[in-house]
Motif scaffolding. Structure first.
Motif, PDB file in Angstrom:
ATOM      1  N   ALA A 195      39.241   3.583  -8.762  1.00 24.64           N
ATOM      2  CA  ALA A 195      38.334   2.396  -7.821  1.00 24.64           C
ATOM      3  C   ALA A 195      37.421   1.468  -7.875  1.00 24.64           C
ATOM      4  CB  ALA A 195      38.608   3.772  -7.174  1.00 24.64           C
ATOM      5  N   PHE A 196      36.581   1.339  -8.866  1.00 20.45           N
ATOM      6  CA  PHE A 196      35.512   0.814  -9.176  1.00 20.45           C
ATOM      7  C   PHE A 196      35.476   0.365 -10.470  1.00 20.45           C
ATOM      8  CE2 PHE A 196      34.620   5.249  -7.805  1.00 20.45           C
ATOM      9  CZ  PHE A 196      34.378   4.862  -6.383  1.00 20.45           C
ATOM     10  N   LEU A 289      29.505   5.631  -2.336  1.00 22.23           N
ATOM     11  CA  LEU A 289      30.010   6.114  -0.092  1.00 22.23           C
ATOM     12  C   LEU A 289      30.805   4.721   0.463  1.00 22.23           C
ATOM     13  CD1 LEU A 289      26.579   7.494  -0.501  1.00 22.23           C
ATOM     14  CD2 LEU A 289      28.609   8.816  -0.118  1.00 22.23           C
ATOM     15  N   GLU A 290      30.687   4.199   0.625  1.00 18.06           N
ATOM     16  CA  GLU A 290      31.795   2.580   0.913  1.00 18.06           C
ATOM     17  C   GLU A 290      33.037   3.617   1.252  1.00 18.06           C
ATOM     18  OE1 GLU A 290      32.244  -2.020   1.290  1.00 18.06           O
ATOM     19  OE2 GLU A 290      30.375  -0.787  -0.134  1.00 18.06           O
ATOM     20  N   ARG A 291      33.316   3.345  -0.417  1.00 20.22           N
ATOM     21  CA  ARG A 291      34.667   3.950  -0.525  1.00 20.22           C
ATOM     22  C   ARG A 291      34.970   5.089  -0.687  1.00 20.22           C
ATOM     23  NH1 ARG A 291      34.842  -0.724  -5.525  1.00 20.22           N
ATOM     24  NH2 ARG A 291      34.073  -2.426  -4.568  1.00 20.22           N
ATOM     25  N   LEU A 292      34.620   6.142  -0.012  1.00 22.37           N
ATOM     26  CA  LEU A 292      34.833   7.939   0.133  1.00 22.37           C
ATOM     27  C   LEU A 292      35.749   7.405   1.246  1.00 22.37           C
ATOM     28  CD1 LEU A 292      34.614  10.037  -1.142  1.00 22.37           C
ATOM     29  CD2 LEU A 292      32.519  10.219   0.712  1.00 22.37           C
ATOM     30  N   PRO A 293      36.097   7.166   2.853  1.00 24.87           N
ATOM     31  CA  PRO A 293      36.380   7.916   2.804  1.00 24.87           C
ATOM     32  C   PRO A 293      38.651   6.853   2.814  1.00 24.87           C
ATOM     33  CG  PRO A 293      35.034   6.448   4.060  1.00 24.87           C
ATOM     34  CD  PRO A 293      34.884   6.489   2.580  1.00 24.87           C
ATOM     35  N   GLU A 294      37.925   6.124   2.244  1.00 25.06           N
ATOM     36  CA  GLU A 294      39.943   5.161   1.430  1.00 25.06           C
ATOM     37  C   GLU A 294      40.149   5.945   0.753  1.00 25.06           C
ATOM     38  OE1 GLU A 294      43.079   3.280   2.161  1.00 25.06           O
ATOM     39  OE2 GLU A 294      40.935   3.298   3.471  1.00 25.06           O
ATOM     40  N   ILE A 295      39.469   6.306  -0.476  1.00 26.96           N
ATOM     41  CA  ILE A 295      39.967   7.048  -1.907  1.00 26.96           C
ATOM     42  C   ILE A 295      40.407   8.915  -0.692  1.00 26.96           C
ATOM     43  CG2 ILE A 295      38.979   8.462  -4.186  1.00 26.96           C
ATOM     44  CD1 ILE A 295      36.941   6.059  -3.551  1.00 26.96           C
ATOM     45  N   ALA A 296      39.147   9.266  -0.447  1.00 26.25           N
ATOM     46  CA  ALA A 296      39.637  10.469  -0.404  1.00 26.25           C
ATOM     47  C   ALA A 296      41.280  10.599   1.113  1.00 26.25           C
ATOM     48  CB  ALA A 296      38.550  11.345   1.298  1.00 26.25           C
ATOM     49  N   LYS A 297      41.047   9.873   1.420  1.00 26.35           N
ATOM     50  CA  LYS A 297      42.063   9.845   2.309  1.00 26.35           C
ATOM     51  C   LYS A 297      43.628   9.273   1.440  1.00 26.35           C
ATOM     52  CE  LYS A 297      44.312   5.603   4.359  1.00 26.35           C
ATOM     53  NZ  LYS A 297      44.301   4.361   4.615  1.00 26.35           N
ATOM     54  N   ASN A 298      43.609   8.487   0.522  1.00 25.28           N
ATOM     55  CA  ASN A 298      44.207   8.387  -1.020  1.00 25.28           C
ATOM     56  C   ASN A 298      45.094  10.086  -2.068  1.00 25.28           C
ATOM     57  OD1 ASN A 298      44.854   5.249   0.112  1.00 25.28           O
ATOM     58  ND2 ASN A 298      43.038   4.887  -1.399  1.00 25.28           N
ATOM     59  N   ALA A 299      43.844  10.454  -1.514  1.00 25.74           N
ATOM     60  CA  ALA A 299      43.420  11.491  -2.807  1.00 25.74           C
ATOM     61  C   ALA A 299      44.811  12.664  -1.902  1.00 25.74           C
ATOM     62  CB  ALA A 299      41.990  12.273  -2.933  1.00 25.74           C
ATOM     63  N   GLU A 318      35.901  14.630   1.357  1.00 26.73           N
ATOM     64  CA  GLU A 318      35.266  13.379   1.330  1.00 26.73           C
ATOM     65  C   GLU A 318      34.377  14.516   0.775  1.00 26.73           C
ATOM     66  OE1 GLU A 318      33.702  12.015   4.921  1.00 26.73           O
ATOM     67  OE2 GLU A 318      36.219  10.731   5.059  1.00 26.73           O
ATOM     68  N   ASN A 319      34.013  15.791   1.464  1.00 24.68           N
ATOM     69  CA  ASN A 319      33.096  16.492   0.528  1.00 24.68           C
ATOM     70  C   ASN A 319      33.204  16.915  -0.863  1.00 24.68           C
ATOM     71  OD1 ASN A 319      31.197  15.987   3.116  1.00 24.68           O
ATOM     72  ND2 ASN A 319      32.455  17.978   4.365  1.00 24.68           N
ATOM     73  N   TYR A 325      30.172  14.012  -7.380  1.00 29.65           N
ATOM     74  CA  TYR A 325      29.670  12.215  -7.402  1.00 29.65           C
ATOM     75  C   TYR A 325      28.302  12.878  -8.009  1.00 29.65           C
ATOM     76  CZ  TYR A 325      27.207   8.004  -7.090  1.00 29.65           C
ATOM     77  OH  TYR A 325      26.134   7.242  -7.564  1.00 29.65           O
ATOM     78  N   TYR A 326      27.276  13.439  -6.438  1.00 34.27           N
ATOM     79  CA  TYR A 326      26.028  14.004  -7.419  1.00 34.27           C
ATOM     80  C   TYR A 326      25.839  15.694  -7.758  1.00 34.27           C
ATOM     81  CZ  TYR A 326      25.585  11.069  -2.891  1.00 34.27           C
ATOM     82  OH  TYR A 326      24.968  10.074  -2.389  1.00 34.27           O
ATOM     83  N   ASP A 327      27.238  16.174  -8.032  1.00 33.87           N
ATOM     84  CA  ASP A 327      27.019  17.158  -8.988  1.00 33.87           C
ATOM     85  C   ASP A 327      26.396  18.473  -8.457  1.00 33.87           C
ATOM     86  OD1 ASP A 327      27.712  19.470 -11.149  1.00 33.87           O
ATOM     87  OD2 ASP A 327      25.735  18.830 -12.369  1.00 33.87           O
ATOM     88  N   THR A 328      26.814  18.652  -7.179  1.00 32.69           N
ATOM     89  CA  THR A 328      26.275  19.592  -5.841  1.00 32.69           C
ATOM     90  C   THR A 328      27.112  21.005  -5.718  1.00 32.69           C
ATOM     91  OG1 THR A 328      26.981  18.244  -4.344  1.00 32.69           O
ATOM     92  CG2 THR A 328      25.064  18.249  -4.526  1.00 32.69           C
ATOM     93  N   GLU A 329      26.702  21.612  -5.391  1.00 27.12           N
ATOM     94  CA  GLU A 329      27.581  23.438  -5.083  1.00 27.12           C
ATOM     95  C   GLU A 329      28.376  22.900  -4.436  1.00 27.12           C
ATOM     96  OE1 GLU A 329      27.227  25.772  -7.132  1.00 27.12           O
ATOM     97  OE2 GLU A 329      26.361  24.321  -8.625  1.00 27.12           O
TER      98      GLU A 329
END
Length: 332
Positions: A195-196, A289-299, A318-319, A325-329
């Protein structure tokens, strides 16, 4: 249905003798091979030997008598224009015989050993918690997990006996997920891998799985059935823990520790163009973040999502990807 169809195919004595002759000839040349014969067609005149060394290298054989597959890497296709990886599955590319040759893995560099090993671990874990798991796939998945747990780091460090065992482990994991299917770790990896690419690199598939697996376990564990099965995996790996929550936490920590040992980053933000951990990865935050919605939809639309124990909404996917991406809980 697959088993019923197989039972309707009768092997003639001539076909059996021809099959055994071929396998014996292969075994004579390469005595260390593991050979699995699944089924032999009635008419056995031609042997097609196919070696898959990279994605999209498989050739579809519409008419075949007997197919021998030499196990090397995964069979997949990639749409480079869209930056999306697709799994390829068809009975026409299902082998009659699979040859698991340890020699093919002996020259693998460390990075490839790490990434393919964690890919196999993901195959086994996702197959075990898949909604399509069964009594036939569970033993394969658990034994693959055990072998990978005990041998991947040794293989990474150059132990060739462990490398041979890992070659068997990846096949066992493949046999498990070929029947039980996978989950959203693979859905996410398929859709983020290329994707990138316009920023100079891919997120290598095995590394993506390794980074995403701990997050998906935390997400799926909100499902009671999946949580129980993750706890069973932790018990099988002898990770300890008294409560189910503790066992799942120890499993997640152990997988993250494996990533540390194998020099795999924990998140996309720290994923360098060479796949190694770095303070600032090659994927810019604003682009992600810009591409996130499309990637999430495809996933979500990926073939692997349907057998995941917990189907995410668009917002949840998306979350999840943000956490990767950020390594968050994971708290949702």
């Amino acid at each position: 249905a697959r088993a019923a169809a197989a039972c309707r195919i009768e092997e003639t004595p001539e076909a059996v003798r021809a099959r055994m002759n071929i396998l014996q000839r292969i075994r004579t040349v390469r005595p260390r091979l593991n050979i699995f014969c699944i089924i032999c067609k009635k008419s056995l005149q031609t042997v097609h030997i196919r070696v898959y060394n990279d994605s999209a290298s498989g050739m579809l054989l519409h008419r075949r008598e007997f197919v021998v597959e030499i196990i090397s890497t995964d069979i997949s296709g990639e749409n480079y224009e869209k930056g999306i990886k697709y799994p390829l599955a068809d009975f026409e590319i299902t082998p009659d015989v699979a040859i698991v040759d340890p020699d093919l893995a002996e020259t693998m560099p460390q990075k490839l050993t790490a990434h393919t090993g964690m890919d196999a671990m993901t195959h086994a874990i996702e197959a075990y918690v898949s909604t399509l798991h069964c009594d036939y796939t569970d033993p394969l998945a658990l034994h693959a997990i055990k072998l990978i747990h005990n041998n991947l780091k040794k293989s990474y460090d150059g132990d060739m006996i462990a490398r041979d065992t890992m070659h068997n482990a990846q096949c066992l994991a493949g046999m498990a997920f070929s029947n039980a299917l996978l989950g959203i770790v693979h859905s996410m990896a398929h859709k983020t891998g290329a994707a990138f690419a316009d920023y100079g690199a891919h997120i290598i598939h095995g590394a993506a799985n390794a980074m995403y697996l701990p997050k998906v376990i935390a997400f799926n564990a909100k499902n009671e059935t999946a949580a129980e099965r993750y706890g069973q995996i932790a018990d099988f790996m002898h990770l300890g823990g008294d409560s189910l929550d503790e066992k799942i936490s120890l499993l997640i920590d152990h997988l993250r520790g494996m990533n540390d040992e194998l020099n795999i980053p924990h998140c996309i933000k720290n994923y360098g163009p060479d796949s190694y951990p770095t303070e600032q990865g090659f994927v810019p935050e604003d682009v992600f973040l810009e591409r996130l919605p499309e990637i999430a939809k495809n996933a979500i639309a990926d073939a692997c999502t349907g057998s995941n124990p917990r189907i995410p909404t668009q917002e949840e996917m998306e979350n999840l990807l943000k956490a990767c991406y950020y390594d968050t809980e994971i708290d949702f």
